[in-house]
Design a protein around this motif. Sequence first.
Motif, PDB file in Angstrom:
ATOM      1  N   PRO A  55     -17.760  38.510   0.434  1.00  0.00           N
ATOM      2  CA  PRO A  55     -19.027  37.698   1.055  1.00  0.00           C
ATOM      3  C   PRO A  55     -20.232  37.744   0.369  1.00  0.00           C
ATOM      4  O   PRO A  55     -21.046  36.588   0.036  1.00  0.00           O
ATOM      5  N   GLY A  56     -20.528  38.689  -0.614  1.00  0.00           N
ATOM      6  CA  GLY A  56     -21.457  38.865  -1.380  1.00  0.00           C
ATOM      7  C   GLY A  56     -21.262  37.792  -2.629  1.00  0.00           C
ATOM      8  O   GLY A  56     -22.284  37.205  -3.008  1.00  0.00           O
ATOM      9  N   THR A  57     -20.269  37.635  -3.115  1.00  0.00           N
ATOM     10  CA  THR A  57     -20.074  36.927  -4.204  1.00  0.00           C
ATOM     11  C   THR A  57     -20.026  35.341  -3.660  1.00  0.00           C
ATOM     12  O   THR A  57     -20.591  34.510  -4.602  1.00  0.00           O
ATOM     13  N   SER A 113     -24.070  43.323   5.116  1.00  0.00           N
ATOM     14  CA  SER A 113     -24.717  43.777   3.892  1.00  0.00           C
ATOM     15  C   SER A 113     -24.318  43.399   2.808  1.00  0.00           C
ATOM     16  O   SER A 113     -25.102  43.068   1.842  1.00  0.00           O
ATOM     17  N   GLY A 114     -22.802  43.204   2.346  1.00  0.00           N
ATOM     18  CA  GLY A 114     -22.612  42.369   1.324  1.00  0.00           C
ATOM     19  C   GLY A 114     -23.215  41.126   1.074  1.00  0.00           C
ATOM     20  O   GLY A 114     -23.566  40.733  -0.019  1.00  0.00           O
ATOM     21  N   SER A 115     -23.278  40.539   2.148  1.00  0.00           N
ATOM     22  CA  SER A 115     -23.971  38.854   1.940  1.00  0.00           C
ATOM     23  C   SER A 115     -25.320  39.142   1.519  1.00  0.00           C
ATOM     24  O   SER A 115     -25.949  38.288   0.743  1.00  0.00           O
ATOM     25  N   VAL A 116     -26.010  40.163   2.191  1.00  0.00           N
ATOM     26  CA  VAL A 116     -27.506  40.289   1.777  1.00  0.00           C
ATOM     27  C   VAL A 116     -27.701  40.591   0.387  1.00  0.00           C
ATOM     28  O   VAL A 116     -28.499  40.350  -0.441  1.00  0.00           O
ATOM     29  N   SER A 121     -28.946  39.445  -5.392  1.00  0.00           N
ATOM     30  CA  SER A 121     -28.703  39.133  -6.630  1.00  0.00           C
ATOM     31  C   SER A 121     -28.733  37.422  -7.249  1.00  0.00           C
ATOM     32  O   SER A 121     -29.202  37.497  -8.451  1.00  0.00           O
ATOM     33  N   ALA A 122     -28.599  36.758  -6.203  1.00  0.00           N
ATOM     34  CA  ALA A 122     -28.686  35.387  -6.572  1.00  0.00           C
ATOM     35  C   ALA A 122     -30.249  35.124  -6.915  1.00  0.00           C
ATOM     36  O   ALA A 122     -30.658  34.505  -7.827  1.00  0.00           O
TER      37      ALA A 122
END
Length: 218
Positions: A55-57, A113-116, A121-122
């Motif tokens: 999700p973070g990626t 949390s991974g998305s946040v 990072s973005a």
Amino acid sequence: EALRTRSLWILASNAFTLCTVMAGSDLHLMSILEEASPGIVSSGAVSVSGLMLLPGTIAQGIFCMLFGRLFDAGLEPRYILAFAGVCAVSYTQLLALMTLTPAGWMGIVMVVSGSVKGLCSAGLTTCQGVVYATYFGRRHLGAISSVDKVGMVAGSAFGPLLFGVARTFLGHWPIFLRGLCLLPLGLCAVNLLFLRAPTPPEPGRQVEASSVYSAQKA
């Protein structure tokens, strides 16, 4: 000229602080998850980490493109960096929340949390790609942006050390993670209050500029 501006050091501080949070949490993620839900790591570390990384990626890829368009539309970098700082604050609190989350809800908290973290990072990486040319021109871009890279490397080295020392002395993660939010929170305030395009140098010493930002006054 750039080394004497406040903006350069604020930008480098963003790189240092956000990399401290992200690199430290990355290295100690399994320890945090194991404390939150004993046995979760040994039951499948690859699938567990994937709940945060994937999700973070995705979030990072989507918002990098969005932030790039906002830059082109004239949005000032301080607002995007402040947003990245808010995401870093939220991320630390979500990590702390994991230690109180029932096992059945753990997957949802990990995805969020991974998305946040991906949003954080973005914001940082998009700013790093354009803000130095925007603020200081391209003539000495390599030398100027290298200060930012030093901040990134220093933060990436300091973060895991800070997390490890805190875990050793405190014995558990929640207190440290809740207190860690003060770093990016303070950074948000600094960005909003003080980060501005540098005042153009005196005639005859002006560097090459590439954006309307470089013509603005601090």
